[in-house]
Design an enzyme around this catalytic site. Structure first.
Site, PDB file in Angstrom:
ATOM      1  N   SER A 118       0.865  -1.029  -0.113  1.00  0.00           N
ATOM      2  CA  SER A 118      -0.190  -0.245   0.458  1.00  0.00           C
ATOM      3  C   SER A 118       0.639   1.454   0.234  1.00  0.00           C
ATOM      4  O   SER A 118       0.124   2.108  -0.204  1.00  0.00           O
ATOM      5  CB  SER A 118      -0.920   0.151   1.765  1.00  0.00           C
ATOM      6  OG  SER A 118       0.045   0.390   2.226  1.00  0.00           O
ATOM      7  N   LYS A 156       1.605   3.985   7.360  1.00  0.00           N
ATOM      8  CA  LYS A 156       1.371   4.847   6.343  1.00  0.00           C
ATOM      9  C   LYS A 156       1.601   6.310   6.517  1.00  0.00           C
ATOM     10  O   LYS A 156       2.500   6.797   7.668  1.00  0.00           O
ATOM     11  CB  LYS A 156      -0.227   4.471   6.459  1.00  0.00           C
ATOM     12  CG  LYS A 156      -1.097   3.809   6.835  1.00  0.00           C
ATOM     13  CD  LYS A 156      -1.270   3.234   5.266  1.00  0.00           C
ATOM     14  CE  LYS A 156      -1.919   1.977   5.323  1.00  0.00           C
ATOM     15  NZ  LYS A 156      -1.011   0.792   5.436  1.00  0.00           N
TER      16      LYS A 156
END
Length: 202
Positions: A118, A156
Site C-alpha cells: 500500500s 502509512k
C-alpha cells in the site's frame, strides 16, 4: 587495505548493484567492479574519491576502515509491519542490520520488515526494511508506524485534520483510514515511530 570488502559491504547495505556503480563511474560493464570486489584490481585515487563521495564517506574510511565490523552499529529488525491492511504486531527479533554514518546519530531506532504494497508509490515495497525512530508524535504528512487495537501495526503517511487522524496509503488500490477522536480512543491508536528511510531489498 580493506577496499574490496568495504565496497561490497557498502553496495549490499545500500541495495546497489555492481551495474549501478559502473554506470555512475561511466563504465560500460560491471566487470571492473567485480575485479575490485574479488581483489584482483584496485582503482586509482580519483576513482576511489568518486566512490567515497557516492557513499558519503572519506577515502580513508573506504580503503582502510573495516566497515560493518562494529557490533555497536547493529540495529534489531523487529517483526513485520504491513504496508496495506494492518497486521498483528510482532515484537520478536528477526535479525540485525548494520547502521552507520548519519543513521548512527539517532537513538531508539529499529528496523521493521514490510509486507504488503500500500506504500509502493513512496517506494516502500514488500521485503524492504524501514528504519524507524521510536517516538510518540508525528508531524502532519510524516510516514509513521501506527499501532491499532493494541496488536495491529501498519505503516502509512499520517495527516491530521481537526480531530481526525488520517492514515493515508500511497497506492490507489487502498483507501485511507479516517479516525475521529472517539475512534482513536476506542481503537487505542498509538504512534510507534517515524519512518526515517527504508532499505531496499531486491
Amino acid at each position: 587495505m580493506n577496499f574490496k570488502a568495504n565496497i561490497r559491504y557498502l553496495r549490499k547495505i545500500n541495495g546497489i548493484s555492481q551495474q549501478q556503480i559502473a554506470q555512475y563511474l561511466g563504465y560500460k560493464s560491471f566487470t571492473t567492479i567485480q575485479k575490485w570486489e574479488d581483489g584482483s584490481s584496485i582503482p586509482k585515487y580519483d576513482t576511489l574519491k568518486k566512490i567515497a563521495d557516492y557513499f558519503n564517506i572519506s577515502v580513508n574510511d573506504l580503503t582502510d576502515k573495516k566497515l560493518g565490523s562494529n557490533d555497536e552499529n547493529m540495529v534489531a529488525v523487529l517483526g513485520v509491519v504491513r504496508g496495506g491492511k494492518p497486521i498483528d504486531a510482532i515484537e520478536q527479533v528477526l535479525g540485525y542490520e548494520h547502521v552507520f554514518y548519519d543513521d548512527g546519530k539517532y537513538s531508539d531506532c529499529f528496523y521493521l520488515e514490510v509486507v504488503g504494497d500500500s506504500m509502493k508509490d513512496k517506494r516502500i515495497l514488500p521485503g524492504d526494511l524501514i528504519y524507524v525512530h521510536k517516538q510518540s508524535y508525528l508531524e502532519n504528512g510524516d510516514i509513521g508506524v501506527i499501532l491499532l487495537d493494541n496488536n495491529e501495526a501498519t505503516v502509512k503517511q499520517v495527516f491530521f485534520r481537526n480531530d481526525k487522524m488520517i492514515l493515508q496509503p500511497a497506492n490507489d488500490n487502498y483507501q485511507p483510514l479516517v479516525l475521529d477522536h472517539n475512534e482513536q480512543k476506542e481503537r487505542n491508536v498509538q504512534i510507534i515511530g517515524k519512518v526515517l528511510h527504508n532499505r531496499i531489498k531486491f
